[in-house]
Scaffold this motif. Sequence first.
Motif, PDB file in Angstrom:
ATOM      1  N   ARG A  27       0.850  -1.132   0.007  1.00 31.43           N
ATOM      2  CA  ARG A  27       0.067   0.250   0.087  1.00 31.43           C
ATOM      3  C   ARG A  27       0.817   1.241   0.148  1.00 31.43           C
ATOM      4  O   ARG A  27       0.473   2.272  -0.434  1.00 31.43           O
ATOM      5  CB  ARG A  27      -0.934  -0.053   1.136  1.00 31.43           C
ATOM      6  CG  ARG A  27      -2.062  -0.893   1.027  1.00 31.43           C
ATOM      7  CD  ARG A  27      -2.925  -0.799   2.319  1.00 31.43           C
ATOM      8  NE  ARG A  27      -3.966  -2.116   2.259  1.00 31.43           N
ATOM      9  CZ  ARG A  27      -4.290  -2.714   3.254  1.00 31.43           C
ATOM     10  NH1 ARG A  27      -3.744  -2.269   4.670  1.00 31.43           N
ATOM     11  NH2 ARG A  27      -4.974  -3.782   3.319  1.00 31.43           N
ATOM     12  N   TRP A  28       1.990   1.123   0.386  1.00 30.31           N
ATOM     13  CA  TRP A  28       2.884   2.432   0.726  1.00 30.31           C
ATOM     14  C   TRP A  28       4.400   2.174  -0.342  1.00 30.31           C
ATOM     15  O   TRP A  28       4.614   3.250  -0.456  1.00 30.31           O
ATOM     16  CB  TRP A  28       3.451   2.242   2.235  1.00 30.31           C
ATOM     17  CG  TRP A  28       2.168   2.740   3.025  1.00 30.31           C
ATOM     18  CD1 TRP A  28       1.671   1.604   3.793  1.00 30.31           C
ATOM     19  CD2 TRP A  28       1.728   3.946   3.742  1.00 30.31           C
ATOM     20  NE1 TRP A  28       0.809   2.257   4.780  1.00 30.31           N
ATOM     21  CE2 TRP A  28       0.807   3.714   4.567  1.00 30.31           C
ATOM     22  CE3 TRP A  28       2.122   5.268   3.308  1.00 30.31           C
ATOM     23  CZ2 TRP A  28      -0.018   4.628   4.948  1.00 30.31           C
ATOM     24  CZ3 TRP A  28       1.321   6.232   3.854  1.00 30.31           C
ATOM     25  CH2 TRP A  28       0.254   5.873   4.761  1.00 30.31           C
ATOM     26  N   LEU A  29       4.636   0.940  -0.599  1.00 36.18           N
ATOM     27  CA  LEU A  29       5.798   0.903  -1.150  1.00 36.18           C
ATOM     28  C   LEU A  29       5.586   0.139  -2.518  1.00 36.18           C
ATOM     29  O   LEU A  29       4.869  -0.694  -2.686  1.00 36.18           O
ATOM     30  CB  LEU A  29       6.900   0.300  -0.324  1.00 36.18           C
ATOM     31  CG  LEU A  29       6.992   0.837   0.850  1.00 36.18           C
ATOM     32  CD1 LEU A  29       7.701   0.172   1.917  1.00 36.18           C
ATOM     33  CD2 LEU A  29       7.813   2.149   0.979  1.00 36.18           C
ATOM     34  N   LEU A  30       6.853   0.057  -3.470  1.00 29.93           N
ATOM     35  CA  LEU A  30       6.701  -0.796  -4.525  1.00 29.93           C
ATOM     36  C   LEU A  30       7.470  -2.251  -4.339  1.00 29.93           C
ATOM     37  O   LEU A  30       8.380  -2.031  -3.588  1.00 29.93           O
ATOM     38  CB  LEU A  30       7.709  -0.204  -5.423  1.00 29.93           C
ATOM     39  CG  LEU A  30       6.800   0.877  -6.250  1.00 29.93           C
ATOM     40  CD1 LEU A  30       8.060   1.520  -7.296  1.00 29.93           C
ATOM     41  CD2 LEU A  30       5.619   0.783  -6.813  1.00 29.93           C
ATOM     42  N   GLU A  31       7.331  -3.157  -4.845  1.00 26.94           N
ATOM     43  CA  GLU A  31       7.609  -4.418  -4.463  1.00 26.94           C
ATOM     44  C   GLU A  31       8.486  -5.054  -5.769  1.00 26.94           C
ATOM     45  O   GLU A  31       7.737  -5.700  -6.713  1.00 26.94           O
ATOM     46  CB  GLU A  31       6.698  -5.518  -3.720  1.00 26.94           C
ATOM     47  CG  GLU A  31       7.501  -6.711  -3.311  1.00 26.94           C
ATOM     48  CD  GLU A  31       6.461  -7.834  -3.040  1.00 26.94           C
ATOM     49  OE1 GLU A  31       6.589  -8.818  -2.233  1.00 26.94           O
ATOM     50  OE2 GLU A  31       5.062  -7.694  -3.208  1.00 26.94           O
ATOM     51  N   PRO A  32       9.629  -4.608  -6.219  1.00 25.83           N
ATOM     52  CA  PRO A  32      10.319  -4.847  -7.297  1.00 25.83           C
ATOM     53  C   PRO A  32      10.591  -6.515  -7.423  1.00 25.83           C
ATOM     54  O   PRO A  32      10.620  -7.055  -8.446  1.00 25.83           O
ATOM     55  CB  PRO A  32      11.454  -4.127  -7.428  1.00 25.83           C
ATOM     56  CG  PRO A  32      11.932  -3.608  -6.010  1.00 25.83           C
ATOM     57  CD  PRO A  32      10.291  -3.959  -5.426  1.00 25.83           C
TER      58      PRO A  32
END
Length: 98
Positions: A27-32
């Motif tokens: 919800r807050w960050l990207l998950e590469p």
Amino acid sequence: MEEGLSNFMVTFIVEAAPDSLYGELTRWLLEPKHGVFVGNVNAMVREKLWKKIQNSGNETSAIMIFNSDTEQGYSLEMTGEPKRCVVDIEGIELIKIQ
């Protein structure tokens, strides 16, 4: 600007966490890559996310890397039982493999 109001780069590397925690972090960050979360959030959000990670369960281990006013320009924190730990040698944070 106060630290709590500015945004800073943060990276969380999370292992063996419940699916609900992965969902909260996205919800807050990207998950590469699975378990690696990157983004810019303020210090308050960073600390709240870190507390959620710390309280997510006994099996969860994680590393948080974030901007700070150090010689290296960043700080590291770990929780759980990762195979590596942070050691401070004369103000420089290094990783020790256990």
